[in-house]
Design an enzyme around this catalytic site. Structure first.
Site, PDB file in Angstrom:
ATOM      1  CE  LYS A 150      -3.350   2.850   0.377  1.00 34.89           C
ATOM      2  NZ  LYS A 150      -4.571   2.970   1.178  1.00 34.89           N
ATOM      3  CE  LYS A 154      -2.130   7.255   6.827  1.00 40.01           C
ATOM      4  NZ  LYS A 154      -3.430   6.350   6.918  1.00 40.01           N
TER       5      LYS A 154
END
Lengths: 286, 286
Positions: free
Chosen positions: B169, B237
């Site tokens: 990811k 983030k």
């Protein structure tokens, strides 16, 4: 049609060959042993760019870089000396968009028209007559050149006026180069973290990370096979064109500038004739 | 099957909804007005993560960041207190691959198994049950979780052992972010040079520059419409997770680091809640 073709390198030879095979009368300059087959196929070898421009109605250039185009056009016995009103120059080399506008203006003074039509697709695309051709030209000039483009390429787009073709090509090279660098950072991270980078690549091809670069060059990085393909040395030239254009336009392209530095380092390390995906190999070095 | 679902945000609500609709007995924590419909559909609201872990056989987490996962798992009245041997925790949040391995080890001490299974596809993919799911798990745990993944997603890949899903990811977010930046540099150059950036994008989609990002985000840049989509704030983030992983692995990711800086500047300029393609808008500013 009487066509001149100057620049019989790895790209120019098959492109000129397609024009001859399509029945055009093609005048060639700088025929060497490696391009002799084009004469045997029906092309005519002439001994100067000027002679080619005198003999042909449309003169196509396919040479390495901006100074080569300038020399062929405006050097002694160059194309400009042989041009007359109504003729057309089509530059299919990948060169500076800024210089292109200047060259077009100088060719215009002869009453001739100028079209920039750089390509992508490489040697494979040139041989298969499937090149992507990005064209900068007036609509009338584009229509006039179209039948020739169709013989050499498949995905042919008029981007805009003169210079726009070279701009599109430079943009292409920036995006391709930076996407390669993006995939390299990603797959390096995967590998360093101990994940199977082949599986990561496969999973990512299903989502927003999907690209032709992840597909083709990502596979090269996974297998660490970096035979060209497209050489870092040549891509570096194109990124240089982008940096030159950015400077002329007061534009900052920070990652393209960084990529140029990486490519310089790759060349210094002897990777200049490896495929551009070998940026991965450079970044992987301890 | 008895399933716990903790994290009923914009992603978690539709995901939990699909599990309930598929006939599972789903135990929920932190049900608010906006998630009350899940109780009406058959879910059971419980008042602690511990209670959810006691009631369920498999506990799914879908929370914002690494500290949230840690708090839900190991905080007071957390999941760990309610776990017993044979249960399974599936973390579908996008968090640190490094922390994931630590969490898995601590959950393992309870005799329970741990699977990381972050997703891509966003709110649209969550609602359509078409999420891409990148899984880090043993083969046995992957097989056990598979029927649940199938209810929530489409492109489901086991990347490797625990942590590999989060690695994939993070790699995805690096490649997506840097490809957006690549397309932004390219289309900015096209625009500054006076070319029609819509036509450049169209021509480039036929060659090696082709990507989902050029297709979707390139169009946003051409039209200069930057409503999310995926917010810069959230992507920042994820790039932070990449930088953290790179540091832990002694790896240099120069363009990801530069992108983090650009995103910080974008947020400081009030673009944090714009789509990540708004990096173009930031770079375009004089």
């Amino acid at each position: 049609m009487k066509i001149g073709f100057i620049g019989l390198g790895v790209m120019g030879r098959p492109m000129a060959g397609h024009l001859i095979a399509a029945g055009h009368e093609v005048f060639l300059h700088r025929v060497k042993d490696i391009s002799q087959h084009l004469v045997e196929a029906g092309g005519t070898a002439l001994d100067s760019a000027k002679a080619v421009a005198e003999a042909a109605e449309i003169i196509i250039l396919m040479v390495p870089d901006t100074p080569d185009v300038e020399a062929v056009l405006f050097g002694a016995n160059g194309v400009a000396e042989g041009l007359s009103a109504g003729k057309m120059v089509i530059d299919m080399s990948s060169i500076s968009p800024v210089a292109t506008k200047d060259f077009a203006a100088r060719i215009g003074e002869k009453g001739a028209s100028y079209v920039d039509a750089p390509v992508s697709g490489g040697e494979v695309g040139a041989k298969a007559a499937s090149l992507t051709i990005m064209v900068g030209a007036s609509e009338a000039d584009f229509d006039r050149a179209w039948p020739l483009f169709e013989i050499m390429g498949k995905n042919i787009t008029r981007i805009g006026e003169v210079g726009a073709g070279q701009t599109a090509k430079v943009v292409n090279q920036v995006i391709v180069g930076l996407t390669i660098e993006a995939v390299a950072e990603g797959l390096l991270l995967a590998k360093a973290a101990g994940a199977d980078s082949a599986k990561v690549r496969e999973a990512l091809m299903g989502g927003f990370a999907a690209s032709r670069i992840l597909e083709v060059h990502g596979e090269r990085m996974v297998n660490e096979t970096f035979e060209p393909g497209f050489r870092i040395r040549l891509h570096r030239k194109d990124i240089g064109l982008a940096m030159e254009a950015a400077k002329a336009l007061d534009l900052s392209l920070p990652h393209a500038a960084s990529l140029a530095q990486m490519m310089d380092r790759a060349m210094a390390k002897g990777l200049g004739d490896k495929d551009h995906s070998a940026i991965f190999a450079l970044m992987q070095e301890k």
